[in-house]
Design a protein around this motif. Sequence first.
Motif, PDB file in Angstrom:
ATOM      1  N   GLU A 126       0.811  -1.208   0.000  1.00 22.54           N
ATOM      2  CA  GLU A 126       0.000   0.000   0.000  1.00 22.54           C
ATOM      3  C   GLU A 126       0.851   1.268   0.000  1.00 22.54           C
ATOM      4  O   GLU A 126       0.520   2.250  -0.662  1.00 22.54           O
ATOM      5  N   GLU A 127       1.996   1.237   0.712  1.00 22.89           N
ATOM      6  CA  GLU A 127       2.797   2.451   0.839  1.00 22.89           C
ATOM      7  C   GLU A 127       3.417   2.871  -0.494  1.00 22.89           C
ATOM      8  O   GLU A 127       3.742   4.050  -0.685  1.00 22.89           O
ATOM      9  N   TYR A 128       3.564   1.945  -1.441  1.00 27.01           N
ATOM     10  CA  TYR A 128       4.188   2.291  -2.713  1.00 27.01           C
ATOM     11  C   TYR A 128       3.311   3.219  -3.552  1.00 27.01           C
ATOM     12  O   TYR A 128       3.775   3.815  -4.527  1.00 27.01           O
ATOM     13  N   HIS A 129       2.036   3.326  -3.163  1.00 24.44           N
ATOM     14  CA  HIS A 129       1.134   4.211  -3.899  1.00 24.44           C
ATOM     15  C   HIS A 129       1.550   5.675  -3.743  1.00 24.44           C
ATOM     16  O   HIS A 129       1.159   6.526  -4.540  1.00 24.44           O
ATOM     17  N   TYR A 130       2.366   5.957  -2.725  1.00 26.28           N
ATOM     18  CA  TYR A 130       2.676   7.351  -2.401  1.00 26.28           C
ATOM     19  C   TYR A 130       4.127   7.727  -2.706  1.00 26.28           C
ATOM     20  O   TYR A 130       4.611   8.744  -2.233  1.00 26.28           O
ATOM     21  N   TYR A 131       4.814   6.904  -3.470  1.00 28.55           N
ATOM     22  CA  TYR A 131       6.180   7.253  -3.857  1.00 28.55           C
ATOM     23  C   TYR A 131       6.176   8.427  -4.840  1.00 28.55           C
ATOM     24  O   TYR A 131       5.198   8.649  -5.566  1.00 28.55           O
ATOM     25  N   ASP A 132       7.291   9.178  -4.858  1.00 29.07           N
ATOM     26  CA  ASP A 132       7.333  10.431  -5.616  1.00 29.07           C
ATOM     27  C   ASP A 132       7.415  10.232  -7.124  1.00 29.07           C
ATOM     28  O   ASP A 132       6.831  10.988  -7.888  1.00 29.07           O
ATOM     29  N   ILE A 192       7.870   7.277 -10.455  1.00 32.15           N
ATOM     30  CA  ILE A 192       7.844   5.891 -10.910  1.00 32.15           C
ATOM     31  C   ILE A 192       8.223   5.858 -12.383  1.00 32.15           C
ATOM     32  O   ILE A 192       7.831   6.734 -13.162  1.00 32.15           O
ATOM     33  N   ALA A 193       9.036   4.876 -12.747  1.00 39.19           N
ATOM     34  CA  ALA A 193       9.456   4.731 -14.138  1.00 39.19           C
ATOM     35  C   ALA A 193       9.423   3.261 -14.517  1.00 39.19           C
ATOM     36  O   ALA A 193       9.716   2.391 -13.692  1.00 39.19           O
ATOM     37  N   SER A 194       9.061   2.993 -15.755  1.00 41.55           N
ATOM     38  CA  SER A 194       9.029   1.629 -16.260  1.00 41.55           C
ATOM     39  C   SER A 194       9.893   1.556 -17.511  1.00 41.55           C
ATOM     40  O   SER A 194       9.513   2.096 -18.565  1.00 41.55           O
ATOM     41  N   GLU A 224      11.898  10.531  -2.028  1.00 42.60           N
ATOM     42  CA  GLU A 224      12.918  11.510  -1.672  1.00 42.60           C
ATOM     43  C   GLU A 224      13.585  11.214  -0.334  1.00 42.60           C
ATOM     44  O   GLU A 224      14.587  11.826   0.008  1.00 42.60           O
ATOM     45  N   GLU A 225      13.040  10.292   0.429  1.00 39.03           N
ATOM     46  CA  GLU A 225      13.704   9.902   1.672  1.00 39.03           C
ATOM     47  C   GLU A 225      14.902   8.999   1.395  1.00 39.03           C
ATOM     48  O   GLU A 225      15.656   8.650   2.298  1.00 39.03           O
ATOM     49  N   GLY A 226      15.100   8.635   0.111  1.00 34.95           N
ATOM     50  CA  GLY A 226      16.250   7.831  -0.270  1.00 34.95           C
ATOM     51  C   GLY A 226      15.955   6.362  -0.417  1.00 34.95           C
ATOM     52  O   GLY A 226      16.863   5.530  -0.328  1.00 34.95           O
ATOM     53  N   SER A 227      14.695   6.003  -0.649  1.00 36.71           N
ATOM     54  CA  SER A 227      14.341   4.594  -0.826  1.00 36.71           C
ATOM     55  C   SER A 227      13.910   4.342  -2.262  1.00 36.71           C
ATOM     56  O   SER A 227      13.406   5.234  -2.951  1.00 36.71           O
ATOM     57  N   VAL A 228      14.123   3.104  -2.705  1.00 34.21           N
ATOM     58  CA  VAL A 228      13.818   2.700  -4.079  1.00 34.21           C
ATOM     59  C   VAL A 228      13.113   1.351  -4.046  1.00 34.21           C
ATOM     60  O   VAL A 228      13.473   0.477  -3.253  1.00 34.21           O
ATOM     61  N   VAL A 229      12.119   1.195  -4.927  1.00 35.03           N
ATOM     62  CA  VAL A 229      11.467  -0.094  -5.109  1.00 35.03           C
ATOM     63  C   VAL A 229      11.785  -0.569  -6.525  1.00 35.03           C
ATOM     64  O   VAL A 229      11.563   0.155  -7.499  1.00 35.03           O
ATOM     65  N   ILE A 230      12.320  -1.771  -6.631  1.00 37.92           N
ATOM     66  CA  ILE A 230      12.678  -2.352  -7.930  1.00 37.92           C
ATOM     67  C   ILE A 230      11.797  -3.576  -8.155  1.00 37.92           C
ATOM     68  O   ILE A 230      11.726  -4.462  -7.293  1.00 37.92           O
ATOM     69  N   VAL A 231      11.131  -3.623  -9.284  1.00 39.85           N
ATOM     70  CA  VAL A 231      10.235  -4.735  -9.597  1.00 39.85           C
ATOM     71  C   VAL A 231      10.668  -5.346 -10.914  1.00 39.85           C
ATOM     72  O   VAL A 231      10.830  -4.632 -11.914  1.00 39.85           O
ATOM     73  N   PHE A 279      16.630  -0.169  -0.347  1.00 42.13           N
ATOM     74  CA  PHE A 279      16.140  -0.794  -1.574  1.00 42.13           C
ATOM     75  C   PHE A 279      15.180  -1.924  -1.222  1.00 42.13           C
ATOM     76  O   PHE A 279      15.443  -2.719  -0.308  1.00 42.13           O
ATOM     77  N   TYR A 280      14.055  -1.941  -1.956  1.00 42.01           N
ATOM     78  CA  TYR A 280      13.070  -3.014  -1.834  1.00 42.01           C
ATOM     79  C   TYR A 280      12.940  -3.653  -3.207  1.00 42.01           C
ATOM     80  O   TYR A 280      12.574  -2.980  -4.181  1.00 42.01           O
TER      81      TYR A 280
END
Length: 702
Positions: free
Chosen positions: A530-536, A538-540, A587-594, A628-629
Amino acid sequence: MTLDIRGSLKNTRISKNPLVVVDELLANSIDAFLIRKTDETDAVALEVTLQVKATKADLLGGEYDLEITCADNGCGLGPEQRKAFLTKDTSYKDDLNIPGIGKCKGAGRVQFFHHFTAISLSSIYRDGDGFRHISLPFFRDRKTIEETDFTMEARDTGEVGTLIHLSHVVPKLRETNLSVASVHRTFTAEAIRQHVLFNLLQRFVSLKDDLGDFQIKFVSDLGGTKSERTLTPADIPKPTSVTPITVEHVEGEDKISTDFTITHYKLDEAQYPLPRNIIGLCAKASIAELITGRYLKTKTFENNAIDGHYHIVLIEGALLDDGVNEQRDGFDKIPLDDGSGDLFGAMQVTFEDIFSVLDDKVQDLITPPDWSRDTIVKDVAKDFGVSEEMLSYSNTRVKFGDSPNEVAKRVLTNLQEQVINETSSLSAMKEAIKGLAPDSDDFRRKIDDLSWEFASSLKTIDMANLSQLVVRRSALIDVLDLAVKEGLNVQSELPDGKRRKNEALIHSIFFPMRKDSEEVSDHDVWLLSEEYHYYDYIASDMPLNQIKWDSGQNLFEADIDEAVGELLTRIGDENGGCRPDIALFHEEGSVVIVEFKAPGVSLDEHDNDLMEYATLLAAKSNGRLKKFYGYLIGDTINAIRLRGYNRLPGQHGFFSTDDVKEPESQATLGQLYSELLFYGDVVDRARKRIGVYRDRLKLPPL
């Protein structure tokens, strides 16, 4: 005495009833017979013959002209009747005191001239021991009718009664209403008979003993197509029920009450093959306004038998008799609600008052015994996310004839109105607070009131918005589930030799391929968390060297995309032109990689890909990215080959937590939490999260 036709047309609107002329002719014939019956003790039963003839009006035969003739055995057009005929605002019938004859202002005959440009009549009435024949010759486009226009002669014998002939339809009406199709639909003998049966039903029932063994004959000749039907006492059904109701209107301590009667006819479709159900407001024992659509929401319900029966529901009352408009096709003199009270002067019952009592009564009459409210409620919950609690909270009733779509619209409309009202109240209270001293007792009380009212409004807002969110997300989960199981049409209907693009389809559900959040603002990566909905951002599979950080500077070094390309080439030649399927940056310095893997590709062969991505992104971000997630998603894993991964509780997937280190110095750059997931696990996790919302709305589980 003069009837000013042109002035009457100007001051009386044309009726919305297409068969108003038929109604007026028959109403006059019945009145004339009742007058004759009062004067003659041996009067015979009512007899009326109404003939309609249509002839082609243009060379192409696309339009018809119409003639209507009505012959009756009423009292004839004697001096008093002739005087009433020539007086628009007449009170002649009011003073007769004959049961069955209602109040009349003489406006009905003006409808003759709204529809036809020529009228002629021939009538015989009793004059002492003899008879008199009176006639009005045919003449088109009369501006007035005066007493001198009639010709009169004495006769020794004759059949008492009147024949009226209307001809030459007003050109504008002929062009709009008298196409060949409309004439054959509206003016056949059976169609007119059915209309009369509906519209004058109450009058026939109430006058059954007065009209005797009556016979009303309908004859039509429509361009050579002839038909004939008859209406007799045997055709008039008995009421199934007659229910009195009382409607009250309250203003302050003042209250007024008005009585109405609901007459219900439940007719076996085998005996009465009617064209539709009828629910109508009556004035003077005939229907003035149909309200069938208020209770039967679709034409399918309205035009077909319900549980083997047609329903005729007629509402009558003194208020409706007095409130009907001049052309008797509505009730302009009765206000719709309190808001229009100023237009009508004194306090009186409104239609809002009437329907508040009438709706439940009518609904009970037409609802079949086997109709299930629960079925509609379940469909509304399933299709629109509207629960029983929301129905109750929004004061929305579910009635026979409602579709799930209509119920959902009413619920959301009612909730939205509540939101608007509550928001307006809150705004007014905030303004009041501005004028208070913070140390006053009134200030504290207002603060308390505001907090309570705001808390109560949250429920309304929450219900309206949350239900829409739940329905959308539930639908999206269903799509993802079908795509994973190859159940979408696009996955099965492939030309020969074409490969299924299951991976690409699944990817597009989460986020469109080769797009970023500058182009597409909406995404569904909440399917993972759910929290990923609020990331600043997103790129594919997009270039990374253009991503800006909070200072407006580029997030990565200029050669980031070349480095990613080299990494992907090492991972596999086929990936040389690719980038991470989906990357989300905060911007807090976290990244999600899928990363999505095609069906059949074993995830254990790529379990190190996520670490390589994380290492590269950390190194090229100049220390900005540290958390990183990673998610590697597919349908196959050889668990024996996995190292450093633990199984997720209650699921088939695996997880691990590792430091991200610079390859040469082994300095720690950040930390990677990674998961290897089956597509089915993603669906299950999303269902569980949406299930929390569905429980909150008291909706059935998915």
